[in-house]
Design an enzyme around this catalytic site. Structure first.
Site, PDB file in Angstrom:
ATOM      1  CD  GLN A  12      -2.595   1.579   2.399  1.00 50.44           C
ATOM      2  OE1 GLN A  12      -2.086   1.246   3.468  1.00 50.44           O
ATOM      3  NE2 GLN A  12      -3.626   2.384   2.338  1.00 50.44           N
ATOM      4  CG  ASP A  34       6.561  -6.858  -2.579  1.00 50.94           C
ATOM      5  OD1 ASP A  34       6.298  -7.907  -1.948  1.00 50.94           O
ATOM      6  OD2 ASP A  34       5.976  -5.778  -2.372  1.00 50.94           O
ATOM      7  CB  ILE A  35       7.368 -11.716  -1.427  1.00 50.14           C
ATOM      8  CG1 ILE A  35       7.482 -13.223  -1.279  1.00 50.14           C
ATOM      9  CG2 ILE A  35       5.910 -11.314  -1.557  1.00 50.14           C
ATOM     10  CD1 ILE A  35       8.480 -13.627  -0.264  1.00 50.14           C
ATOM     11  CE1 TYR A 141       1.004  -3.685  11.716  1.00 45.76           C
ATOM     12  CE2 TYR A 141      -0.264  -2.217  13.108  1.00 45.76           C
ATOM     13  CZ  TYR A 141       0.476  -2.439  11.972  1.00 45.76           C
ATOM     14  OH  TYR A 141       0.686  -1.409  11.090  1.00 45.76           O
ATOM     15  CE  LYS A 145       4.027  -1.758  12.314  1.00 48.16           C
ATOM     16  NZ  LYS A 145       4.993  -1.759  11.199  1.00 48.16           N
TER      17      LYS A 145
HETATM   18  N1  SER Z   1      -3.443   0.679   9.115  1.00 52.23           N
HETATM   19  C1  SER Z   1      -2.858  -0.187  10.094  1.00 52.23           C
HETATM   20  C2  SER Z   1      -3.759  -1.312  10.443  1.00 52.23           C
HETATM   21  O1  SER Z   1      -4.937  -1.076  10.482  1.00 52.23           O
HETATM   22  C3  SER Z   1      -2.517   0.578  11.326  1.00 52.23           C
HETATM   23  O2  SER Z   1      -1.199   0.807  11.378  1.00 52.23           O
HETATM   24  O3  SER Z   1      -3.298  -2.374  10.712  1.00 52.23           O
END
Ligand code: SER
Length: 320
Positions: A12, A34-35, A141, A145
Site C-alpha cells: 500500500q 517485493d516477494i 501487530y 511495532k
Molecule cells: N493501518 C494499520 C492497520 O490497520 C494501522 O497501522 O493495521
C-alpha cells in the site's frame, strides 16, 4: 544522490512511495523489491528485484549490488492479519525488520521503517496521546511495532545506524489497496461510495481512529529522512496524524459530494476489538517541533480527492 532500497515496494505505501522517490531522486536510484512481481508501475518503471525479507543473504546481496545508502523497510503484515496468524506475524514482522536493520548496518545505510498507532494499547491515554507515554499493546501487530521501535533505537545507539520512523495512523489512498488492516474500512468506504452509493462498516459508529491521506504520509517520510539528524530527540518513532474520525463522520463527509450515500453497520468483533485498544487521536507535536511535520489534507479535502480519483480509476461517474 541517494540510492534507496525499498522492501514491500508493491504494498500500500510502497506502490506510491517508489514512484515518488523515483521522481525526486531518479528512477535508477530507487530499487523496488517485493516477494513477487506484478504489472504495477512500481514494479515495471525501474529497477525491481524479488526479495524475501526473511532471507538476510539475498537482501544484503541486492543492497551491495546496487550500492544503496538508504533502506526503507515496508514489508510487514497489518494488524488484523497479524492477529489471525500471530506466530507467522512475529516471524515475518520481526525477522524481516531484523534482517533489514542488519542490511543497513552492513552497507552503512540510513534506515526507515513505519511504526503505527497500533503500538499503543488500552492503558495508553486515548485523547491527544503523547509522543512519550504508556505503550502496552494487546495485539501481535502492536507487540511487533513496539519491539520494532526499540530495536531500531538499539541499532542507532549500538551501531550508529541512522534509523528513523513514523507512527502512522490509518493511511488512505486510491492507488493500492491495504490488506488486513483495522483501518481499511476508511479506504473501502470510498470504493463502495463510488460503486454502489452505500457501505456496510465492520467498525462501529463512535469508534475514532487517526487517519492520514497518502500524499501527506509520503511527504512525511521524505521530510523525516531529509531532516537534520542532530535535531531529532526522538527517532523511532514519531507520532504523526492529520485527522481523526469515526465511520459516521467519514460518511457525512462523503454525503457532501454524494448526498444519497448510506452507511450501515455489521461489526466484526475481531477488528473492533483491535480498534477499541487504539487511541482516539494522537498528538504530533514532537514531529512538528523536531523536523517540521505538516500536512495538506483534512477529511473533506481528502474525500473530494479520493472520490475524483476513484471515479477516474474505476471508470465510473457518481450520480448525486
Ligand atoms: N493501518 C494499520 C492497520 O490497520 C494501522 O497501522 O493495521
Amino acid at each position: 544522490m541517494k540510492r534507496i532500497l525499498i522492501t514491500g515496494a508493491l504494498g500500500q505505501i510502497g506502490s506510491e512511495l517508489t514512484m515518488k522517490l523515483r521522481d525526486i531522486y531518479g528512477t535508477d536510484h530507487v530499487i523496488a523489491t517485493d516477494i513477487k512481481k506484478n504489472d504495477s508501475e512500481a514494479a515495471q518503471s525501474g529497477p525491481f528485484e524479488i526479495v524475501d525479507v526473511t532471507d538476510l543473504k539475498s537482501m544484503v546481496e541486492i543492497a551491495k549490488k546496487y550500492k544503496v545508502d538508504t533502506v526503507m523497510h515496508l514489508a510487514a503484515l497489518l494488524s488484523a492479519t497479524a492477529e489471525a496468524k500471530p506466530v507467522f506475524a512475529w516471524n515475518l514482522n520481526m525477522g524481516g525488520l531484523m534482517n533489514a536493520l542488519e542490511t543497513a548496518r552492513e552497507v552503512n545505510a540510513q534506515f526507515f521503517t513505519p511504526s503505527s498507532i497500533g503500538a499503543f494499547g488500552p492503558t495508553t491515554p486515548k485523547d491527544d496521546t503523547p509522543q512519550d507515554t504508556i505503550m502496552r499493546p494487546t495485539t501481535m501487530y502492536g507487540v511487533n511495532k513496539v519491539a520494532g521501535e526499540l530495536l531500531s533505537d538499539y541499532y542507532f545507539h549500538k551501531f550508529g545506524v541512522d534509523t528513523r520512523g513514523l507512527r502512522f495512523p490509518g493511511l488512505i489512498s486510491y492507488v493500492a489497496l491495504p490488506g488486513g488492516g483495522t483501518t481499511d474500512y476508511a479506504v473501502e468506504i470510498y470504493y463502495e461510495a463510488v460503486k454502489n452509493g452505500k457501505y456496510t462498516s465492520y467498525i462501529d459508529k463512535g469508534t475514532y481512529m487517526d487517519m492520514m491521506y497518502m500524499p501527506d504520509a509520503l511527504n512525511a517520510i521524505i521530510e523525516l529522512m531529509e531532516a537534520d539528524g542532530s535535531k531529532l530527540m526522538h527517532r523511532n518513532s514519531f507520532n504523526v496524524s492529520s485527522m481523526s474520525f469515526d465511520p459516521e463522520e467519514i460518511a457525512a463527509s462523503i454525503r457532501k459530494y454524494i448526498p444519497g450515500f448510506k452507511i450501515a453497520y455489521k461489526v466484526d468483533p475481531a477488528r473492533q476489538k483491535i480498534a477499541d485498544s487504539w487511541p482516539n487521536s494522537i498528538d504530533s507535536t514532537a514531529a512538528k517541533e523536531e523536523w517540521g511535520f505538516k500536512f495538506d489534507y483534512d477529511l473533506d479535502k481528502m474525500t473530494k480527492d479520493m472520490l475524483d480519483k476513484l471515479q477516474r480509476k474505476l471508470h465510473m461517474k457518481i450520480s448525486s
